[in-house]
Write an enzyme that holds these catalytic residues in place. Structure first.
Site, PDB file in Angstrom:
ATOM      1  N   ASP A 102      -7.044  -1.585   2.110  1.00 48.57           N
ATOM      2  CA  ASP A 102      -8.174  -1.435   3.147  1.00 48.57           C
ATOM      3  C   ASP A 102      -9.379  -1.837   2.500  1.00 48.57           C
ATOM      4  O   ASP A 102      -9.691  -1.718   1.298  1.00 48.57           O
ATOM      5  CB  ASP A 102      -8.044  -0.166   3.512  1.00 48.57           C
ATOM      6  CG  ASP A 102      -6.754   0.257   4.458  1.00 48.57           C
ATOM      7  OD1 ASP A 102      -6.311  -0.556   4.960  1.00 48.57           O
ATOM      8  OD2 ASP A 102      -6.471   1.502   4.185  1.00 48.57           O
TER       9      ASP A 102
HETATM   10  N1  URA Z   1      -2.437   2.735   2.173  1.00 51.43           N
HETATM   11  C1  URA Z   1      -3.601   2.857   2.972  1.00 51.43           C
HETATM   12  O1  URA Z   1      -3.585   3.648   3.829  1.00 51.43           O
HETATM   13  N2  URA Z   1      -4.483   1.983   2.574  1.00 51.43           N
HETATM   14  C2  URA Z   1      -4.413   1.242   1.461  1.00 51.43           C
HETATM   15  O2  URA Z   1      -5.513   0.391   1.381  1.00 51.43           O
HETATM   16  C3  URA Z   1      -3.200   0.918   0.797  1.00 51.43           C
HETATM   17  C4  URA Z   1      -2.102   1.698   1.185  1.00 51.43           C
END
Ligand code: URA
Length: 235
Positions: A102
């Protein structure tokens, strides 16, 4: 690409050192070239340095410590991408991020142009373990360990594959943990934590299989994998 850049990015020589040896002359397709701004055809030119042909690397593997506020994409009209962080000499290889983090997640991002390896690392069928360090608001409890091990049920009814939670510190207000998962669903860790009635405040990926984030890399820094690291990924 300029000759000095081509030499410095395919050898251990710095740009300045590359310029120095170019002054003395470099054989390219058996013609002596002394100009650092000679435009190299990376695939077809035969560039000789110290008697060896510089082989244009077909595949490259880059480990980055992804900073917040960058998106896991090759291009984006609005956001800065992890590929934007790369120097031009690395961008020529047309690498892409392996799996998504993310925008607000930090940590290990692997970039490569090796589609086969990328597929192997991402495919949930291959069960490659990804380790994340997570901070949450709320309390992570002993009873959560077995829930995670059995497979957390997300809010949309999806049952996650069995995972492992390692609680590092926990209080009513906030907790810290490592979590090991083999899937990469959208917002997976955040949604798993939501199901455990906590909210992620910080998330960092630590490892993908046996590839561990080099802690010497500051946020936004990157380096090419060593042969040893690559061997581990190919196991
Ligand atoms: N899980 C998440 O919620 N976000 C990420 O960036 C990676 C794994």
């Amino acid at each position: 690409m300029r000759l000095d850049k081509f030499i410095s990015s395919n050898t251990t020589l710095s740009r300045a050192e590359a310029k120095k040896i170019i002054k003395k002359g470099i054989l390219i397709n058996n013609i002596l070239i002394k100009s650092p701004d000679y435009k190299v055809d990376e695939i077809n030119d035969q560039v000789m340095v110290n008697g060896n042909r510089l082989v244009y690397q077909k595949y490259v593997y880059i480990m980055m410590n992804k900073p917040k506020d960058t998106v896991s994409a090759t291009e984006d009209a609005i956001e800065k991408t992890v590929v934007d962080i790369l120097k031009e000499a690395d961008r020529i290889y047309k690498v892409f991020p392996v799996g998504r983090l993310d925008k607000d997640t930090e940590g290990l991002m692997l970039l490569t142009n090796d589609g086969e390896l990328a597929h192997r690392l991402i495919s949930p069928k291959k069960d490659v373990v990804k380790k994340y360090y997570v901070e949450v608001s709320g309390e992570l409890k002993e009873e959560h360990l077995s829930i995670v091990e059995a497979g957390v049920m997300l809010e949309d009814g999806y049952k996650c594959k069995p995972a492992r939670l390692e609680i590092l510190e926990s209080s009513e207000d906030k907790s810290r943990a490592n979590i090991y998962i083999t899937e990469g669903k959208f917002h997976q860790v955040k949604r798993m934590m939501k199901s455990l009635e906590t909210t992620v405040t910080y998330l960092k990926r630590i490892s993908i299989g046996e590839l561990i984030l080099d802690e010497n890399l500051e946020l936004g820094e990157y380096r090419h994998l060593t042969n040893e690291e690559l061997d581990k990924l190919n196991k």
